[in-house]
Design a protein around this motif. Structure first.
Motif, PDB file in Angstrom:
ATOM      1  N   ASP A  91       0.554  -1.079  -0.391  1.00 53.73           N
ATOM      2  CA  ASP A  91      -0.016  -0.049  -0.001  1.00 53.73           C
ATOM      3  C   ASP A  91       0.968   0.998   0.307  1.00 53.73           C
ATOM      4  N   TRP A  92       1.455   1.581  -1.632  1.00 53.78           N
ATOM      5  CA  TRP A  92       2.185   2.738  -1.544  1.00 53.78           C
ATOM      6  C   TRP A  92       1.983   4.709  -0.685  1.00 53.78           C
ATOM      7  N   ALA A  93       0.435   4.123  -0.418  1.00 58.74           N
ATOM      8  CA  ALA A  93      -0.199   5.615  -0.641  1.00 58.74           C
ATOM      9  C   ALA A  93      -0.132   5.902   1.348  1.00 58.74           C
ATOM     10  N   ARG A  94       0.017   3.834   1.590  1.00 56.61           N
ATOM     11  CA  ARG A  94       0.230   4.122   3.516  1.00 56.61           C
ATOM     12  C   ARG A  94       1.842   4.297   3.662  1.00 56.61           C
ATOM     13  N   VAL A  95       2.508   3.973   2.399  1.00 61.70           N
ATOM     14  CA  VAL A  95       4.376   4.076   2.756  1.00 61.70           C
ATOM     15  C   VAL A  95       4.037   5.427   2.965  1.00 61.70           C
ATOM     16  N   ALA A  96       3.896   6.393   1.971  1.00 60.46           N
ATOM     17  CA  ALA A  96       3.643   7.600   2.092  1.00 60.46           C
ATOM     18  C   ALA A  96       3.693   8.382   2.952  1.00 60.46           C
ATOM     19  N   THR A  97       2.133   7.742   3.241  1.00 65.51           N
ATOM     20  CA  THR A  97       1.899   8.836   4.897  1.00 65.51           C
ATOM     21  C   THR A  97       3.070   8.301   6.517  1.00 65.51           C
ATOM     22  N   ALA A  98       2.824   7.359   5.967  1.00 70.27           N
ATOM     23  CA  ALA A  98       4.194   7.301   6.895  1.00 70.27           C
ATOM     24  C   ALA A  98       5.436   7.901   7.054  1.00 70.27           C
ATOM     25  N   ALA A  99       5.546   8.059   5.647  1.00 69.73           N
ATOM     26  CA  ALA A  99       7.057   8.792   5.673  1.00 69.73           C
ATOM     27  C   ALA A  99       7.239  10.406   5.516  1.00 69.73           C
ATOM     28  N   LEU A 153       9.744  12.199   5.923  1.00 67.86           N
ATOM     29  CA  LEU A 153      11.356  11.405   5.053  1.00 67.86           C
ATOM     30  C   LEU A 153      10.435  11.691   3.389  1.00 67.86           C
ATOM     31  N   PRO A 154      11.631  12.026   3.129  1.00 62.68           N
ATOM     32  CA  PRO A 154      10.944  12.208   1.342  1.00 62.68           C
ATOM     33  C   PRO A 154       9.966  10.861   0.443  1.00 62.68           C
ATOM     34  N   ALA A 155       8.785  11.458   0.595  1.00 62.29           N
ATOM     35  CA  ALA A 155       7.625  10.636  -0.438  1.00 62.29           C
ATOM     36  C   ALA A 155       7.235  10.314  -2.116  1.00 62.29           C
ATOM     37  N   ALA A 191      11.911   5.012   1.725  1.00 60.52           N
ATOM     38  CA  ALA A 191      11.500   4.629   2.506  1.00 60.52           C
ATOM     39  C   ALA A 191      10.983   3.584   3.753  1.00 60.52           C
ATOM     40  N   LEU A 192      11.010   2.902   2.448  1.00 62.37           N
ATOM     41  CA  LEU A 192      10.091   1.365   2.579  1.00 62.37           C
ATOM     42  C   LEU A 192      11.232   0.742   4.018  1.00 62.37           C
ATOM     43  N   PHE A 193      12.357   1.082   3.701  1.00 67.24           N
ATOM     44  CA  PHE A 193      13.693   0.425   4.748  1.00 67.24           C
ATOM     45  C   PHE A 193      14.159   1.184   5.241  1.00 67.24           C
ATOM     46  N   HIS A 194      13.177   2.360   5.630  1.00 68.02           N
ATOM     47  CA  HIS A 194      14.195   3.320   6.750  1.00 68.02           C
ATOM     48  C   HIS A 194      14.041   2.100   7.824  1.00 68.02           C
TER      49      HIS A 194
END
Length: 693
Positions: A569-577, A582-584, A593-596
């Motif tokens: 869910d890239w949208a949730r990754v963007a929100t969490a980043a 973090l840049p997203a 960001a996924l590996f942060h």
């Protein structure tokens, strides 16, 4: 008749309260009677009936109470006061001769009513008898002293009847006054004695049971009523206030602070009391003793509640649970060793290395500590060592809550659990063997190659591979864990397929990578694969699929993990980043960001995932081997992670040695697919060429 006499005559015992009351009433009555001297003299002077005579008669009437106050008991004095009142009434009627003499008779009735303040029916009876005798005797001897007319006998009878009626009412009031007011001290004493007796019985009962019972209020103040076990376990109060958190502080300051904060929530009435009570500490360690703590709300007026606290010594139960847990660990180890002894021994060596690094470098970066603990937890779970995984999870909880490494107790628990594993291992297999362990198949293949005159390159490769590890062995273990985890998370039966498992790597070089690689598999099962019902609703087969592959492409060694789940869910990754600064904006930034460390899209942290630590550990291990990561994901179809390494890092020393002798390594035989469910056809592989995402 005896009942009537018992009603009129008070009990012989005089309470302290009655004595004080009679002393005060007798004093007031005495001064009230003395005040009659000038008053009666004035009435006699105005009425012309002789002031001196009025003073003389009044003084004679006062002799009785004066003597009684000085010489008699308080009850006898009160009776004298009743008789004196009627004597003074007779004096008033006598000096009031004339037109208003009859009105003076009301004085008798007023005084009889006032005598109830002595709370003694005998006083009323004595006064009534005196009044009736006064009227009867003086009617015979000196009628003018009583009546202002020639009154017949029936008039005297009417007066006597009114005196009797009022006296009966006054006796009733006086006795009730005694029973409910003056005698209240006796009633209270009797009730107190009953309560004390019940309290003694309750105390005997509480002291006889080996449990702690008491109540606490919003400040944690402990009730005085408690069983003996409480003070035996927690000790007596050193100084006020006597609060439960302060008692706990002697043994465990963290539990004490936890309880104090929890009580604030319980009595704040912001959440249901059952919810807040569930957050209070449930156990307390007192050296070798363990207490179980239970809380029961006691409703009060308004929103506030009190808490009944029950403490039970569960030391024996805890010891039994520990023995049962150790027995389960032993059985798990027997099962794992019987199925994959080499793999289990490798896990133990890797875990020893992690614990050694954690113990040696106490000042390590917190992110590194989290990665190592998270990796140890994941691999312990792979091999079914849930007690070790639980100890790691507790350390992760502490780091997440406080942002600091835990104190010695948490580490001691982890090391204690691990020592249990090591002790069991020694009992089962003794000292671990060292050197090369050659399987029967490998021995036969190499022997036949030599006997058949195979080229030296072939024989060299076979000998080299004696000390290398097939990737299929590692991926098979990880696949077993994936299936167990899927069943635990209600994901149903899943198909785990291994491709290219014949390739071999140096176990010493690749141990850490395979240890952290399990995080990806746990994430795939937990976050990627849907439940069977969700998959059917999405038009998929009920069983999810996870593919594990190792292959050589050109000069790159490639490891792939793919699932056919819901996708990232890239949208949730963007929100969490964004929440972490973090840049997203691009897909590359989202993958970064996924590996942060610390970033997770999980809504709830569980023992399986949600820490945001595993992905960072995977990338760090990959980079340590000189590799890179590609991520592909498609919503509703699944996710694939590809790791690319230089082929030389598969077995660096071996590769260099053979290269110096002109032997190519590794060789590239055709790949094969090994499925956990042979009757199921291979699923579409997500790592096949796809459009860029």
């Amino acid at each position: 008749m005896s009942r009537f006499a018992k009603y009129l005559i008070l009990p012989a015992e005089v309470s302290e309260f009655e004595a004080r009351h009679l002393r005060r009433m007798n004093r007031v009555a005495m001064w009230f009677y003395i005040a009659h001297l000038p008053l009666f003299a004035a009435i006699a002077a105005v009425n012309g009936t002789g002031p001196l005579q009025a003073v003389a008669l009044t003084a004679v009437a006062l002799l009785g109470p004066l003597v009684a106050v000085a010489r008699c008991s308080r009850r006898v004095t009160s009776v004298v006061m009743g008789v004196t009142a009627m004597f003074l009434g007779g004096v008033l009627v006598h000096i009031g001769q004339g037109p208003v003499q009859i009105e003076m008779h009301f004085y008798f009735f007023v005084l009889i009513a006032l005598l109830v303040v002595f709370a003694n029916p005998v006083v009323i009876v004595a006064a009534a008898v005196t009044a009736i005798a006064h009227h009867a005797v003086l009617w015979l001897l000196w009628p003018a002293s009583v009546f202002n007319s020639d009154a017949p006998l029936w008039v005297v009878g009417v007066h006597a009847a009114f005196v009797l009626v009022e006296s009966a009412a006054a006796c009733y009031i006086a006795r009730n006054f005694f029973d409910n007011v003056v005698g209240l001290e006796k009633i209270v004493a009797a009730r107190t004695a009953e309560v004390d007796a019940r309290n003694r019985d309750m105390r005997t009962l509480l002291d006889a049971v080996d449990q702690g019972f008491f109540t606490i209020d919003a400040q944690g103040m402990m009730s005085d009523e408690r069983s003996a076990a409480v003070d035996r376990w927690l000790g007596s109060a050193s100084a006020p206030p006597d609060t439960l958190p302060e008692r706990f502080r002697r043994y465990d300051p963290m539990v004490a602070d936890w309880l104090a904060l929890g009580l604030d929530d319980v009595f704040a009435d912001l959440l249901p009391v059952e919810v807040t009570i569930d957050q209070l500490p449930k156990r307390l360690r007192l050296g070798d003793c363990t207490l179980k703590i239970e809380y029961v709300p006691i409703p009060r007026e308004g929103p506030a509640v009190a808490l009944a606290v029950v403490m039970t010594d569960v030391t024996a139960a805890v010891a039994r649970e520990r023995l049962e847990a150790e027995h389960r660990v032993l059985l798990t180890m027997v099962d794992r060793i019987s199925r994959d002894k080499a793999g289990f021994l490798e896990f133990v060596n890797e875990a020893d290395a992690i614990l050694g690094r954690l113990a040696a470098d106490t000042a390590a970066d917190l992110a590194i500590i989290r990665r190592q603990v998270h990796t140890l937890k994941g691999n312990a779970a792979v091999f079914g060592l849930e007690s070790v995984a639980a100890a790691c999870h507790a350390i992760e909880d502490h780091i997440a809550d406080t942002g600091t490494p835990p104190e010695g107790a948490a580490w001691a628990t982890l090391h204690s659990q691990w020592e249990t594993v090591r002790d069991n291992l020694k009992r089962l297999v003794g000292d671990a063997p060292t050197g090369i362990t050659l399987g029967d198949d490998e021995y036969v293949v190499t022997l036949l190659a030599v006997l058949n005159g195979a080229p030296r390159e072939v024989v060299a490769r076979q000998v080299v591979e004696w000390r290398l590890e097939p990737t299929g062995l590692r991926m098979g273990r990880i696949g077993d864990h994936a299936r167990v985890l899927a069943a635990r998370l209600q994901k149903g039966d899943i198909d785990v397929r291994v491709l290219g498992g014949h390739l071999r790597t140096d176990p010493d070089q690749w141990g850490l990578f395979w240890s952290v690689f399990v995080h990806l598999v746990r994430n795939a099962v937990d976050h990627g694969l849907e439940t069977p019902s969700e998959r059917v609703a999405a038009g998929k087969s009920p069983a999810g699929t996870i593919d594990l592959e190792t292959r050589i492409t050109g000069d790159r060694f490639v490891i792939t993990l793919a699932d056919d789940g819901r996708g990232i869910d890239w949208a949730r990754v963007a929100t969490a980043a964004a929440a972490r600064g973090l840049p997203a904006a691009t897909r590359a930034e989202l993958i970064e960001a996924l590996f942060h460390d610390g970033l997770s899209t999980a809504a709830v942290v569980s023992s399986v995932s949600g820490r945001g630590v595993g992905m960072g550990a995977v990338r760090a291990a990959c980079q340590a081997l000189g590799g890179s990561i590609d991520v592909r994901s498609e919503s509703g179809r699944g996710t694939a992670f590809e790791f690319h390494f230089p082929v030389e890092v598969m077995a660096p020393g071996t590769h260099e040695l053979l290269r110096m002798h002109g032997v190519a390594y590794p060789a590239r035989p055709p790949a094969r697919i090994e499925s956990s469910s042979p009757d199921r056809p291979p699923a579409l592989r997500l790592h096949a060429p796809q459009p860029a995402i």
